[in-house]
Design a protein around this motif. Structure first.
Motif, PDB file in Angstrom:
ATOM      1  N   GLU A   1       0.863  -0.900   0.221  1.00 25.21           N
ATOM      2  CA  GLU A   1      -0.390   0.081  -0.056  1.00 25.21           C
ATOM      3  C   GLU A   1       0.865   1.160  -0.074  1.00 25.21           C
ATOM      4  N   ARG A   2       0.855   2.321  -1.227  1.00 26.97           N
ATOM      5  CA  ARG A   2       1.519   3.604  -0.660  1.00 26.97           C
ATOM      6  C   ARG A   2       0.165   4.704  -1.618  1.00 26.97           C
ATOM      7  N   PRO A   3       0.621   5.598  -0.474  1.00 24.43           N
ATOM      8  CA  PRO A   3       0.406   6.302  -0.613  1.00 24.43           C
ATOM      9  C   PRO A   3       0.576   7.259  -2.500  1.00 24.43           C
ATOM     10  N   PHE A   4      -0.231   7.999  -3.019  1.00 25.75           N
ATOM     11  CA  PHE A   4      -0.406   8.162  -4.385  1.00 25.75           C
ATOM     12  C   PHE A   4      -1.219   9.112  -5.017  1.00 25.75           C
ATOM     13  N   PHE A   5      -0.254  10.005  -6.149  1.00 27.30           N
ATOM     14  CA  PHE A   5      -1.432  11.243  -6.439  1.00 27.30           C
ATOM     15  C   PHE A   5      -1.994  10.842  -7.847  1.00 27.30           C
ATOM     16  N   LEU A   6      -3.089  11.132  -7.841  1.00 31.27           N
ATOM     17  CA  LEU A   6      -3.930  10.770  -9.702  1.00 31.27           C
ATOM     18  C   LEU A   6      -4.666  11.953  -9.883  1.00 31.27           C
ATOM     19  N   ARG A   7      -3.735  13.060 -10.841  1.00 30.78           N
ATOM     20  CA  ARG A   7      -4.249  14.195 -11.871  1.00 30.78           C
ATOM     21  C   ARG A   7      -4.796  13.593 -12.854  1.00 30.78           C
ATOM     22  N   ILE A   8      -6.261  14.542 -13.249  1.00 29.06           N
ATOM     23  CA  ILE A   8      -6.535  14.386 -13.785  1.00 29.06           C
ATOM     24  C   ILE A   8      -7.131  15.135 -14.978  1.00 29.06           C
ATOM     25  N   PHE A   9      -6.387  15.675 -16.442  1.00 27.81           N
ATOM     26  CA  PHE A   9      -6.722  17.346 -16.613  1.00 27.81           C
ATOM     27  C   PHE A   9      -7.249  16.864 -18.119  1.00 27.81           C
ATOM     28  N   SER A  10      -8.112  18.029 -18.581  1.00 27.72           N
ATOM     29  CA  SER A  10      -9.293  17.546 -19.557  1.00 27.72           C
ATOM     30  C   SER A  10      -9.428  19.157 -20.084  1.00 27.72           C
ATOM     31  N   SER A  11      -9.191  18.619 -21.981  1.00 26.04           N
ATOM     32  CA  SER A  11      -9.521  19.913 -22.422  1.00 26.04           C
ATOM     33  C   SER A  11     -11.000  20.271 -22.694  1.00 26.04           C
TER      34      SER A  11
END
Length: 135
Positions: free
Chosen positions: A124-134
């Motif tokens: 189990e790890r911390p993570f960063f989820l990034r979402i960019f959209s047009s």
């Protein structure tokens, strides 16, 4: 080859843990044809002192805005970020997709499922989820 054929032929493997559905699931909706960039990143080694592990995320097309995924139909997989089972330790994995608000003339939503494959271990790890959209 057609994008759908490419995804189906990749034999998507969600996770070495047969309870992959316990992974976080992030749901989103697009209201028109939209380019989306999705990035899954681990903590920096210099800060966390944790080695990078193989990470992946899967984008799945769903009909409901509310339900949690427990079963996965291969036809609903839009993208498996580590295509073809390409798994190696890296800090970040990023994919660019073009998503539609409908599929087969029905409204759809999308779920991103971050996951790992670490040969039977359950990190189990911390993570960063990034979402960019047009849009």
């Amino acid at each position: 080859p057609d994008r759908d054929e490419e995804v189906k032929s990749s034999h998507a493997k969600m996770d070495t843990n047969d309870r992959w559905f316990n992974n976080p699931q992030y749901r989103f909706t697009v209201t028109k044809k939209t380019q989306v960039i999705i990035s899954l990143m681990q903590e920096d080694f210099n800060t966390s002192k944790k080695e990078y592990i193989p990470v992946n995320f899967t984008v799945v097309r769903v009909k409901s805005r509310r339900d949690r995924l427990y079963d996965l139909d291969q036809d609903d997989i839009v993208c498996n970020a580590a295509e073809g089972g390409q798994r190696f330790s890296q800090r970040e994995i990023t994919k660019t997709l073009v998503l539609e608000p409908t599929y087969n003339k029905k409204n759809v939503h999308y779920i991103i499922i971050p996951n790992t494959e670490n040969e039977g271990k359950n990190p189990e790890r911390p993570f960063f989820l990034r979402i960019f959209s047009s849009e």
